[in-house]
Motif scaffolding. Structure first.
Motif, short mmCIF file in Angstrom:
data_model
loop_
_atom_site.label_atom_id
_atom_site.label_comp_id
_atom_site.label_asym_id
_atom_site.label_seq_id
_atom_site.Cartn_x
_atom_site.Cartn_y
_atom_site.Cartn_z
N MET A 125 -15.70 137.44 27.67
CA MET A 125 -16.16 136.20 28.51
C MET A 125 -17.45 136.21 28.94
N CYS A 126 -17.97 137.57 29.44
CA CYS A 126 -19.36 137.59 30.02
C CYS A 126 -20.43 137.52 28.69
N LYS A 127 -19.76 137.93 27.46
CA LYS A 127 -20.78 137.51 26.29
C LYS A 127 -20.92 136.04 25.95
N TYR A 128 -19.59 135.51 25.97
CA TYR A 128 -19.54 133.95 25.83
C TYR A 128 -20.41 133.38 27.04
N LEU A 129 -20.37 133.63 28.32
CA LEU A 129 -20.98 132.72 29.13
C LEU A 129 -22.52 133.17 29.07
N GLU A 130 -22.89 134.34 28.83
CA GLU A 130 -24.47 134.69 28.41
C GLU A 130 -24.80 133.71 27.29
N ARG B 33 -22.30 145.63 31.98
CA ARG B 33 -23.63 145.44 32.06
C ARG B 33 -24.05 143.88 31.83
N HIS B 34 -23.81 143.21 33.07
CA HIS B 34 -23.91 141.75 33.10
C HIS B 34 -24.05 141.55 34.57
N PRO B 35 -24.77 140.40 35.03
CA PRO B 35 -24.86 140.05 36.47
C PRO B 35 -23.57 139.86 37.26
N TRP B 36 -23.48 139.97 38.41
CA TRP B 36 -22.24 139.83 39.30
C TRP B 36 -21.75 138.27 38.95
N GLU B 37 -22.92 137.36 38.99
CA GLU B 37 -22.34 135.93 38.80
C GLU B 37 -21.55 135.90 37.47
N ARG B 38 -22.08 136.25 36.33
CA ARG B 38 -21.24 136.10 35.08
C ARG B 38 -20.07 136.79 35.07
N VAL B 39 -19.90 137.89 35.64
CA VAL B 39 -18.56 138.58 35.52
C VAL B 39 -17.56 137.84 36.58
N THR B 40 -17.95 137.53 37.52
CA THR B 40 -17.05 136.84 38.52
C THR B 40 -16.60 135.64 37.93
N SER B 41 -17.45 134.84 37.20
CA SER B 41 -17.19 133.82 36.31
C SER B 41 -16.22 133.97 35.25
N ALA B 42 -16.54 135.29 34.68
CA ALA B 42 -15.54 135.29 33.56
C ALA B 42 -13.99 135.68 34.13
N SER B 43 -14.04 136.39 35.10
CA SER B 43 -12.71 136.59 36.17
C SER B 43 -11.73 135.38 36.16
N TRP B 44 -12.68 134.47 36.57
CA TRP B 44 -11.84 133.06 36.98
C TRP B 44 -11.54 132.49 35.60
N ASP C 254 -17.15 136.44 48.26
CA ASP C 254 -18.11 136.34 49.37
C ASP C 254 -19.43 136.10 48.71
N ALA C 255 -20.09 134.89 48.86
CA ALA C 255 -21.38 134.70 47.84
C ALA C 255 -22.68 135.36 48.78
N GLN C 256 -22.46 135.51 50.02
CA GLN C 256 -23.57 136.25 50.78
C GLN C 256 -24.01 137.62 50.52
N SER C 257 -22.70 138.27 50.26
CA SER C 257 -22.69 139.77 49.96
C SER C 257 -22.46 140.20 48.56
N ARG C 258 -22.29 139.12 47.88
CA ARG C 258 -21.86 139.04 46.29
C ARG C 258 -20.84 140.05 46.10
N SER C 259 -19.70 139.78 46.51
CA SER C 259 -18.59 140.55 46.45
C SER C 259 -17.23 139.57 46.10
N MET C 260 -16.53 140.34 45.19
CA MET C 260 -15.25 139.35 44.89
C MET C 260 -13.99 140.55 44.82
N GLN C 261 -13.09 140.29 45.64
CA GLN C 261 -12.08 141.05 45.88
C GLN C 261 -10.74 140.26 45.52
N LEU C 262 -9.86 141.02 44.85
CA LEU C 262 -8.67 140.61 44.23
C LEU C 262 -7.57 141.45 44.63
N SER C 263 -6.35 140.89 45.12
CA SER C 263 -5.34 141.69 45.66
C SER C 263 -4.09 141.23 44.87
#
Length: 186
Positions: free
Chosen positions: A172-177, A12-23, A89-98
């Motif tokens: 991490m999302c709560k911290y970034l928020e 329940r956080h925006p994509w930008e925050r979640v992907t920042s948390a992932s990094w 992919d910033a345009q489609s707002r997608s992050m894929q990890l393998s």
């Protein structure tokens, strides 16, 4: 035999925050205690394609070898080296990890795929995470039934580690928020 499972989680956080948390999840000292199976993470390569709006990275991840302790004794190795490839992919707002292991491949093959996308019902505030994992033990034919049990134990451990990963991501999302609001307490 191959064991596979998939999970889906809504942040329940925006994509930008979640992907920042992932990094940032591996660098935080509190998270290192929760993710104690992760020993080291190193960035091997990164490339930004400004025309396509995509970031490509490759990281080396060293973990405690998966599976029960007696299996690690049998194979004589306590660590496992993995490669993680990420496309943002910033345009489609997608992050894929393998992620897949590059050591212990004579004994086990693990592949994990994670994808973060804006949630279709609330794309500006929520993020959906889809995770797929496959685990294959390569046994001698005499050990086939034992291999199935080991695969199941590995699945259980990976699911437990996934839950820890989600806990870290939420933290991490709560911290970034809080950081975005200008407060350091959360």
């Amino acid at each position: 035999m191959v064991r596979a499972y998939s999970q889906e989680h809504i942040y329940r956080h925006p994509w930008e925050r979640v992907t920042s948390a992932s990094w940032r999840k591996f660098a935080d000292p509190v998270n290192k205690r929760v993710l104690s199976h992760i020993l080291e993470v190193d960035t091997l390569d990164h490339k930004l394609d400004a025309n396509l709006g995509k970031l490509y990275t490759t990281r080396a991840i060293t973990i405690h070898a998966p599976g029960p302790w007696f299996v690690r004794k049998i194979i004589g190795q306590d660590i496992c080296h993995c490669i993680e490839s990420t496309v943002v992919d910033a345009q489609s707002r997608s992050m894929q990890l393998s992620t897949r292991n590059i050591s212990l491949q004579n004994f086990i093959e693990v592949e994990e795929k994670i994808r973060y996308d804006p949630h279709p019902d609330n794309p500006n505030s929520w993020t959906v995470c889809k995770q797929e994992t496959s685990i294959k033990i390569k046994p001698l034919s005499a050990l086939a039934s034992m291999a199935e049990k080991i695969e199941q134990k590995c699945v259980e451990k990976f699911q437990s580690n996934s839950a820890k990963g989600r806990e870290v991501m939420e933290r991490m999302c709560k911290y970034l928020e809080a950081e975005a609001r200008g407060t350091t307490k959360f």
